[in-house]
Design an enzyme around this catalytic site. Structure first.
Site, PDB file in Angstrom:
ATOM      1  N   HIS A  56       0.940  -1.395   0.280  1.00  0.00           N
ATOM      2  CA  HIS A  56      -0.044   0.026  -0.093  1.00  0.00           C
ATOM      3  C   HIS A  56       0.880   1.214   0.037  1.00  0.00           C
ATOM      4  O   HIS A  56       0.256   2.397  -0.158  1.00  0.00           O
ATOM      5  CB  HIS A  56      -0.905  -0.068   1.106  1.00  0.00           C
ATOM      6  CG  HIS A  56      -2.004  -0.973   1.226  1.00  0.00           C
ATOM      7  ND1 HIS A  56      -2.858  -0.910   0.114  1.00  0.00           N
ATOM      8  CD2 HIS A  56      -2.282  -1.956   1.955  1.00  0.00           C
ATOM      9  CE1 HIS A  56      -3.532  -1.963   0.385  1.00  0.00           C
ATOM     10  NE2 HIS A  56      -3.341  -2.484   1.629  1.00  0.00           N
TER      11      HIS A  56
ATOM     12  N   ARG B 109       7.079  -5.395   3.337  1.00  0.00           N
ATOM     13  CA  ARG B 109       5.612  -5.983   2.822  1.00  0.00           C
ATOM     14  C   ARG B 109       5.591  -6.109   1.447  1.00  0.00           C
ATOM     15  O   ARG B 109       5.432  -5.131   0.866  1.00  0.00           O
ATOM     16  CB  ARG B 109       4.553  -5.194   3.537  1.00  0.00           C
ATOM     17  CG  ARG B 109       3.422  -6.096   3.319  1.00  0.00           C
ATOM     18  CD  ARG B 109       2.156  -5.431   4.139  1.00  0.00           C
ATOM     19  NE  ARG B 109       1.633  -4.161   3.898  1.00  0.00           N
ATOM     20  CZ  ARG B 109       0.521  -3.711   4.550  1.00  0.00           C
ATOM     21  NH1 ARG B 109      -0.174  -4.514   5.240  1.00  0.00           N
ATOM     22  NH2 ARG B 109       0.326  -2.362   4.196  1.00  0.00           N
TER      23      ARG B 109
ATOM     24  N   GLU C 222      -5.422 -11.313   7.968  1.00  0.00           N
ATOM     25  CA  GLU C 222      -6.240 -10.032   7.940  1.00  0.00           C
ATOM     26  C   GLU C 222      -7.646 -10.655   7.053  1.00  0.00           C
ATOM     27  O   GLU C 222      -8.213  -9.533   6.718  1.00  0.00           O
ATOM     28  CB  GLU C 222      -5.572  -9.108   7.095  1.00  0.00           C
ATOM     29  CG  GLU C 222      -4.876  -9.559   5.879  1.00  0.00           C
ATOM     30  CD  GLU C 222      -3.949  -8.425   5.363  1.00  0.00           C
ATOM     31  OE1 GLU C 222      -4.068  -7.208   5.657  1.00  0.00           O
ATOM     32  OE2 GLU C 222      -3.292  -8.791   4.271  1.00  0.00           O
TER      33      GLU C 222
ATOM     34  N   ASP D  11      -7.899  -4.526   8.037  1.00  0.00           N
ATOM     35  CA  ASP D  11      -8.234  -5.312   7.048  1.00  0.00           C
ATOM     36  C   ASP D  11      -9.222  -6.362   7.729  1.00  0.00           C
ATOM     37  O   ASP D  11     -10.135  -6.878   7.323  1.00  0.00           O
ATOM     38  CB  ASP D  11      -7.318  -6.003   6.071  1.00  0.00           C
ATOM     39  CG  ASP D  11      -6.996  -5.299   4.718  1.00  0.00           C
ATOM     40  OD1 ASP D  11      -7.940  -4.549   4.340  1.00  0.00           O
ATOM     41  OD2 ASP D  11      -5.995  -5.081   4.491  1.00  0.00           O
TER      42      ASP D  11
END
Length: 259
Positions: free
Chosen positions: A49, A75, A150, A176
């Site tokens: 993200h 990530r 998540e 999430d």
């Protein structure tokens, strides 16, 4: 417990020691270098993200390593073995893999972080050879595989996921996970109790399996509560969040909202 060094990060993670990290979403190597020297145990670089591509992640990892204190984690954008390999080749001490739904998917991500015969990682260490060495078995032992819990499917299978051989840790994305539990937005109070119960389940499952459990936190006070709830590592906020907060504070002094 004092701040870890990059070299012993994975060992301390596996020992379930309390580790505190910071989250980077901006493609700003100089800023990341400053953050990496503050004493955080690790710096998470968000390619899912965040505002970084592969080149940005490489620069961020180089900046983290320049300070010689924190471990750089990435990530990755998806549960993709190719991306896992690229992040590790760039020098990441570990990967955080999003949206893992089952023990089978967790096992696939473990294999992606290990060279044959224990995994499927392609040999091409590039920059990682400078950090964890070019010997495959030594690299396997030095890098951490962390998968995210998540989704509803992941929560349902969390005990099986945590029992995956070779998995080092699970990591909760509270936003999430809240949405997966039916929240209308991440902070929806209607699911606050359900989210708390779900996070307790994740921490308990990790403890039973003997692996680390982490969670994202908006601030230090929340990170303390994560530890009190049984999590062993916690990531705090992000550089973009703190940049905005820091810029807003003096403006509020000059132009109070109620003026």
């Amino acid at each position: 417990m004092g701040a870890t060094t990059a070299e012993d990060f994975t060992a301390r993670l596996r020992r379930r020691e309390q580790l505190v990290g910071y989250w980077v979403v901006c493609d700003n190597p100089v800023g990341t270098e400053r953050i990496a020297g503050l004493g955080y145990d690790y710096v998470g670089i968000d390619v899912q993200h965040g505002l970084l591509d592969y080149a940005g992640a490489l620069s961020a990892l180089t900046a983290v390593d320049a300070r010689g204190r924190a471990a750089g984690l990435v990530r990755v954008p998806a549960k993709d073995p190719a991306w896992v390999g690229r992040a590790l080749d760039a020098g990441a001490r570990g990967v955080i893999v999003p949206l893992v739904d089952s023990a089978e998917e967790a096992a696939a991500m473990v294999r992606a972080t290990r060279y044959p015969p224990h995994g499927v990682r392609s040999y091409g260490p590039m920059r990682s050879a400078l950090r964890v060495g070019p010997v495959p078995a030594e690299a396997d032992d030095a890098v951490a595989c962390v998968v995210m819990i998540e989704t509803a499917a992941a929560l349902e299978a969390v005990e099986e996921i945590c029992a995956t051989p070779g998995l080092d840790a699970v990591y909760v994305g509270p936003s999430d996970l809240a949405l997966a539990l039916g929240a209308r937005w991440p902070g929806d109070p209607d699911v606050a109790d359900a989210l708390q119960d779900a996070m307790k389940r994740v921490a308990a499952a990790a403890a039973a399996a003997g692996i680390a459990a982490g969670a994202h936190s908006p601030d230090g006070a929340t990170a303390v509560r994560r530890f009190e709830a049984g999590f062993t590592f916690a990531t705090i906020a992000s550089d973009l969040t703190h940049l905005e907060q820091s810029a807003a504070a003096p403006l509020a002094q000059v132009r109070p909202a109620d003026a």
